[in-house]
Design an enzyme around this catalytic site. Sequence first.
Site, short mmCIF file in Angstrom:
data_model
loop_
_atom_site.label_atom_id
_atom_site.label_comp_id
_atom_site.label_asym_id
_atom_site.label_seq_id
_atom_site.Cartn_x
_atom_site.Cartn_y
_atom_site.Cartn_z
CG HIS A 17 -0.30 -0.09 2.54
ND1 HIS A 17 0.51 0.90 3.02
CD2 HIS A 17 -0.33 -1.06 3.48
CE1 HIS A 17 0.96 0.57 4.21
NE2 HIS A 17 0.48 -0.62 4.51
CG HIS A 20 4.29 -1.51 1.96
ND1 HIS A 20 2.98 -1.92 1.88
CD2 HIS A 20 4.80 -2.09 3.07
CE1 HIS A 20 2.71 -2.73 2.90
NE2 HIS A 20 3.79 -2.84 3.65
CB CYS A 125 -3.11 -17.82 22.55
SG CYS A 125 -4.49 -18.52 21.60
CB CYS A 128 -1.75 -18.30 18.88
SG CYS A 128 -3.14 -17.24 18.51
CB CYS A 143 -6.40 -15.15 22.13
SG CYS A 143 -5.69 -15.19 20.47
CG HIS A 146 -7.66 -18.37 18.48
ND1 HIS A 146 -6.30 -18.12 18.45
CD2 HIS A 146 -7.94 -19.09 17.37
CE1 HIS A 146 -5.79 -18.70 17.37
NE2 HIS A 146 -6.75 -19.28 16.70
CE LYS A 296 0.62 2.57 11.73
NZ LYS A 296 0.81 1.43 12.60
CE LYS A 299 2.02 -4.68 8.62
NZ LYS A 299 3.27 -5.26 8.17
#
Length: 503
Positions: A17, A20, A125, A128, A143, A146, A296, A299
Site C-alpha cells: 500500500h 510501503h 494462547c 496460537c 486472545c 481466538h 494512521k 495495514k
Amino acid sequence: MSFTVTTPIYYVNGAPHLGHAYTTIAADVLARHHRRCGEDVFFLTGTDEHGEPVALAAEKQGMTPQALADQNAERFKALAPQLDASNDFFIRTTDEQHKLGVQQVLQTVKDNGFVELGRYEGWYCPRCADFKSENEVEDGDRCPIHHIVLTRESEENWFFKLSAFQERLEALYAEQPDFVLPVQRRNEALAFIQGGLQDVSLSRGAKLQWGVQVPWDPEHVFYVWFDALLNYYTALAYAKPGEDLTERFWPATFHIVGKDILKFHCVFWPAILMAAGLPVPQHVLVHGYLLMNDEKMSKSLGNVLDPFTIIERFGVDPLRFYLLRDVQFGGDGEVSAEAFEQRYESELANDLGNLASRVSAMVVKYRDGAVPAVGAFDLTEDFDGLADAVAAHLDRGELTQALEAIWVRVRRLNRYVEEQAPWKLAKDEALQEQLDVALATLIEGLRTVMVLLAPYLPATSATLLEALGAPDDSWAAAAFGTGGVTQVAKVAPLFPKHDATPA
RNA sequence: GGCUGGGUAGCUCAGCUGGUUAGAGCGCACGACUCAUAAUCGUGAGGUCGGGGGUUCGAGUCCCCCCCCAGCUACCA
C-alpha cells in the site's frame, strides 16, 4: 566511495500500500542521488516472511506458509518497478542463503557470549501456540484472534544479552550524533536506552513456528525480528552471483524505516551487530506516518489509499513528488487525493511543466529553436551553491527540504521570465543581445533544475533532458552554467492536466 | 506520571546562536502581462506568534508555571 541504502523488508501478511511505496520512494531518491554522484551504490529492499502471523494466515487459507509467502512476495516484488525504484536486489527471508547467514551471525553472537538460556513469561494462547504481548491482549486477558482466555505461562527461550550493550549503545549515540535521524527520533531512542535495557528473547519454541532454526538448538526458531533485521547484512553475501558484496557495501549508510519500528532498528540492531563484532550502520533514517483523515495509514487499519490508481492516471513521478513534497520527511503528514491533485496542478503542471513549455516555445519562436551562445548567464547568484545545498540536505535525510530548495529556483525562473519579458525584447532591435541572454539563461536554468530533480522525477527528468539534447544528469551537470543545450523544439506538456475529478 | 517533539496568517508550515514594520506556499480578492498546459507575475488581507508571569534597552526566539496535540515509556510484526 560506497553508499548502501535499505528499506525495511515488508511483511508479506498483507498487500502493498501507500506506506510501503513511500518508504521505497524515499530510499530510491537517495539511491539515485548517490548513484549519479558517481558513488558505488547498493539499494536493497525485500520481504519479511517468517513469524506467526504468516503461519496463521496460511493455515486459515489452507496453504503452507511457504506457499502464502511465495504468493505475496510476488506482489511486493512487483511494487518496486511500478514505483520506478532502482533497487539492486530484492531479498526474501525465506532465501536459503539468508537463513544460513542468520544462523551464522547469531551463532557468532552466541560464541561471543551474548546468548543465554532464560525464561520468557507472558500471556499464552494455546490455539496460537504463542505468547501475546501486553498491549495486544484483549480485555479480560483474551486472545485477540481466538478470543479465548489466555493463560500465564513461561517458556524456556534463548535470550540475547541486550543489557550488556547499554553503555556501548550510549557511546554510539554520543560518538555518532546523527546515527538516528531526525533528531527527535534520536532522542526517543536514546531515552529508551538510558531507561535501562533488559535482555530480549532471541528464540521461540519451534512447535508450530515458522522461522529460521536455531543451529545449536533445533527445537527453536529465531524470534522473527532478529531474522528480519539480519537481512540487511545477509543479502550482501549473495545479492550478486559469484561475488560477495559484504566488504564493499557494509556497513549500510542509511536504513530507512517507519517510526513504528524505531526500537528494533535503533536499539536491537546496533546491539546485535556489536555482539557479532560487525560494524554498525551510519544512519537510521526514521520517517513518520502518512495520515488520511487523521488516521494512521497502516495495514492494520482498513483505510488504505491505493497508490496504483494515482500511478495509472498520472504516472509515478507525480506520486513520488507529492509524497516527498507535501509531507515533511520525518514527521507525520496528511495525504489526500485532493491535496495530490492540488500539488499536481499548481506545481507540476503550472510551475514546472508550463515553465518548460513557455521557455522552449520562446526559443523556437524568437530564435528558431537555436539556443543563443552567450558570454555569461544571468541568475548565477540565484543558483550559486544550490547543488551543494541539495546534497547537504540529502546527506541529512532531509528529502523535503532538498526538494523545496530546488523548487525555489523553479519559481525564480518563472519570475525571471516576467522580469525579462522576452516578448517585449523581441520587438526591439536594440535589445536582441539581452534577449539572447534571457533565453540562454532560461534554458540553462531549466536544464539545471531538471538535473537536480532527476532523483525525484526520474522519468520526467530523462524526457526533458533528452528533449534538450543534454541527457547528462550526473552531478557535474547539476551545476548551473554547465550548459550544453544548443537546439530545442517546443516541448510537449510534461504534466498534462486532467479535467476529470479524482478517482 | 515521566521523557521527547509540537502549538506562528483560512489551510500547510519556515523562522539559526534574542534586535528594524513576524515570513513562504496554497486558497481568496484586486491588478499586470501574453511567451506558455487560461499558465505566469505583482499587490492585499493586517495573524494577541497556545495562556500567564519573569529576565533584558529589546523575546515566537531565553527562564518558570499552566493548557492542548502527537509519540515513546520494551519483546504484534
